[in-house]
Design an enzyme around this catalytic site. Structure first.
Site, PDB file in Angstrom:
ATOM      1  N   PRO A   1     -27.292  35.208  -3.348  1.00  0.00           N
ATOM      2  CA  PRO A   1     -28.287  35.815  -4.377  1.00  0.00           C
ATOM      3  C   PRO A   1     -27.667  37.643  -4.624  1.00  0.00           C
ATOM      4  O   PRO A   1     -28.542  38.418  -5.227  1.00  0.00           O
ATOM      5  CB  PRO A   1     -29.842  36.205  -4.009  1.00  0.00           C
ATOM      6  CG  PRO A   1     -29.551  35.823  -2.560  1.00  0.00           C
ATOM      7  CD  PRO A   1     -28.438  35.341  -2.107  1.00  0.00           C
TER       8      PRO A   1
ATOM      9  N   GLU B   1     -31.230  32.289   6.304  1.00  0.00           N
ATOM     10  CA  GLU B   1     -31.560  33.183   5.388  1.00  0.00           C
ATOM     11  C   GLU B   1     -29.648  33.815   5.395  1.00  0.00           C
ATOM     12  O   GLU B   1     -29.414  34.805   4.735  1.00  0.00           O
ATOM     13  CB  GLU B   1     -31.819  34.017   6.751  1.00  0.00           C
ATOM     14  CG  GLU B   1     -32.631  33.451   7.287  1.00  0.00           C
ATOM     15  CD  GLU B   1     -33.751  32.968   6.247  1.00  0.00           C
ATOM     16  OE1 GLU B   1     -34.604  32.666   6.025  1.00  0.00           O
ATOM     17  OE2 GLU B   1     -34.515  35.003   5.084  1.00  0.00           O
TER      18      GLU B   1
ATOM     19  N   ARG C   1     -17.284  23.245 -19.034  1.00  0.00           N
ATOM     20  CA  ARG C   1     -17.513  23.153 -20.803  1.00  0.00           C
ATOM     21  C   ARG C   1     -16.341  24.200 -21.331  1.00  0.00           C
ATOM     22  O   ARG C   1     -16.404  23.626 -22.312  1.00  0.00           O
ATOM     23  CB  ARG C   1     -18.797  23.583 -20.940  1.00  0.00           C
ATOM     24  CG  ARG C   1     -19.478  24.318 -20.770  1.00  0.00           C
ATOM     25  CD  ARG C   1     -21.370  24.699 -21.089  1.00  0.00           C
ATOM     26  NE  ARG C   1     -21.725  24.420 -21.976  1.00  0.00           N
ATOM     27  CZ  ARG C   1     -20.708  24.503 -23.472  1.00  0.00           C
ATOM     28  NH1 ARG C   1     -20.552  25.466 -23.319  1.00  0.00           N
ATOM     29  NH2 ARG C   1     -21.636  24.187 -24.368  1.00  0.00           N
TER      30      ARG C   1
ATOM     31  N   ASP D   1     -21.296  29.294 -28.720  1.00  0.00           N
ATOM     32  CA  ASP D   1     -21.556  29.209 -27.979  1.00  0.00           C
ATOM     33  C   ASP D   1     -22.804  30.404 -27.648  1.00  0.00           C
ATOM     34  O   ASP D   1     -21.685  31.487 -28.646  1.00  0.00           O
ATOM     35  CB  ASP D   1     -21.168  29.143 -26.272  1.00  0.00           C
ATOM     36  CG  ASP D   1     -21.113  27.268 -26.211  1.00  0.00           C
ATOM     37  OD1 ASP D   1     -21.505  26.365 -26.904  1.00  0.00           O
ATOM     38  OD2 ASP D   1     -20.618  26.751 -25.095  1.00  0.00           O
TER      39      ASP D   1
HETATM   40 CL1  6GU Z   1     -26.069  31.770  -5.613  1.00  0.00          CL
HETATM   41  N1  6GU Z   1     -28.441  31.724  -4.017  1.00  0.00           N
HETATM   42  C1  6GU Z   1     -29.381  31.891  -3.520  1.00  0.00           C
HETATM   43  N2  6GU Z   1     -29.895  31.517  -2.254  1.00  0.00           N
HETATM   44  N3  6GU Z   1     -30.256  32.256  -4.231  1.00  0.00           N
HETATM   45  C2  6GU Z   1     -30.502  33.200  -5.469  1.00  0.00           C
HETATM   46  C3  6GU Z   1     -29.114  32.436  -6.045  1.00  0.00           C
HETATM   47  C4  6GU Z   1     -27.671  32.297  -4.916  1.00  0.00           C
HETATM   48  N4  6GU Z   1     -28.368  33.251  -7.791  1.00  0.00           N
HETATM   49  C5  6GU Z   1     -29.622  33.966  -7.534  1.00  0.00           C
HETATM   50  N5  6GU Z   1     -30.230  33.487  -6.586  1.00  0.00           N
END
Ligand code: 6GU
Length: 237
Positions: free
Chosen positions: A94, A122, A160, A175
């Site tokens: 994330p 984690e 795609r 798209d």
């Molecule tokens: Cl790629 N991984 C995780 N654990 N949470 C996320 C993410 C990825 N993208 C947004 N939130």
């Protein structure tokens, strides 16, 4: 294109690549998708894939050894400087660059081998990032339990766009986002449904007018729903 997914939950991917465009792309050999269990690359007797964080704190961290072994087995090296051109190793986490249409396009156009490491718990030992990973990618600003669902999103967005994946009857050009704005509204039969009618312009066969209407509607929808897309800086690349 070859896509290799490294995960501690291989069963998670079950049937997800067996439908629609991805299935067709696989059958046409436009893409090959393999899912590998990181645990298969663990060599200790308990096949450990995670451990407690140095320095303390909550949760578990994915260990480096099995991930290094997996990359060595797939790419013949564990140094990103030695990867063949066209090969990228993605860590889904994330905390990084957000997957946007231009990012998906760059993978579709510039790579033929993508290895996706699904982060979990984690986190992942930072040495994986330093030595193995060429691209850290997030799919958006929200927390997922792991990278597996993000991997599915990313693979879908890339596959795609591969030449031939959509077939001739449709095109990725139209798209949402491919031109930086949202899509226009779509209608099909019946022309009259529960008192709601399809806009006249779509029924009169004047293609220039239909084009113009669609462009206007797409712009209106973008102005209303996603003004940020029209204001330049929307975080793309
Ligand atoms: Cl790629 N991984 C995780 N654990 N949470 C996320 C993410 C990825 N993208 C947004 N939130």
């Amino acid at each position: 294109m070859k896509v290799d997914v490294l995960t501690i939950f291989p069963e998670f991917f079950g049937q997800v690549f067996e439908f629609g465009i991805i299935r067709r792309a696989k059958l046409a050999r436009i893409v090959e998708i393999n899912v590998y269990d990181i645990r298969e690359f663990a060599t200790d007797k308990h096949r450990m894939v995670d451990d407690r964080p140095f320095g303390g704190g909550d949760g578990m961290v994915l260990k480096p050894e099995p991930i290094f072994a997996a990359i060595e087995s797939l790419l013949g090296t564990s140094d990103k400087a030695d990867y063949p051109s066209g090969t990228r190793v993605v860590l889904l986490t994330p905390q990084r660059l957000q997957l946007k249409q231009p990012v998906a396009k760059s993978f579709a156009n510039e790579t033929d081998h993508v290895v996706i490491i699904c982060g979990r718990y984690e986190g992942v030992d930072e040495r994986v990032n330093e030595v193995l990973v060429t691209d850290e990618i997030s799919i958006g600003d929200y927390v997922l339990s792991g990278g597996e669902s993000a991997a599915i999103v990313m693979i879908d967005s890339i596959v795609r766009l591969l030449p031939g994946a959509l077939g001739s009857e449709t095109s990725a050009e139209n798209d949402s986002f491919s031109r930086g704005i949202l899509d226009y509204p779509h209608y099909t039969r019946p022309a009259e449904f529960r008192g709601m009618s399809v806009p006249d312009v779509l029924l009169n066969g004047n293609h220039a007018e239909i084009e113009k209407w669609r462009r206007e509607m797409a712009l209106n929808k973008t102005r209303t729903n996603r003004r940020d897309l029209l204001e330049g800086d929307n975080g793309d690349m």
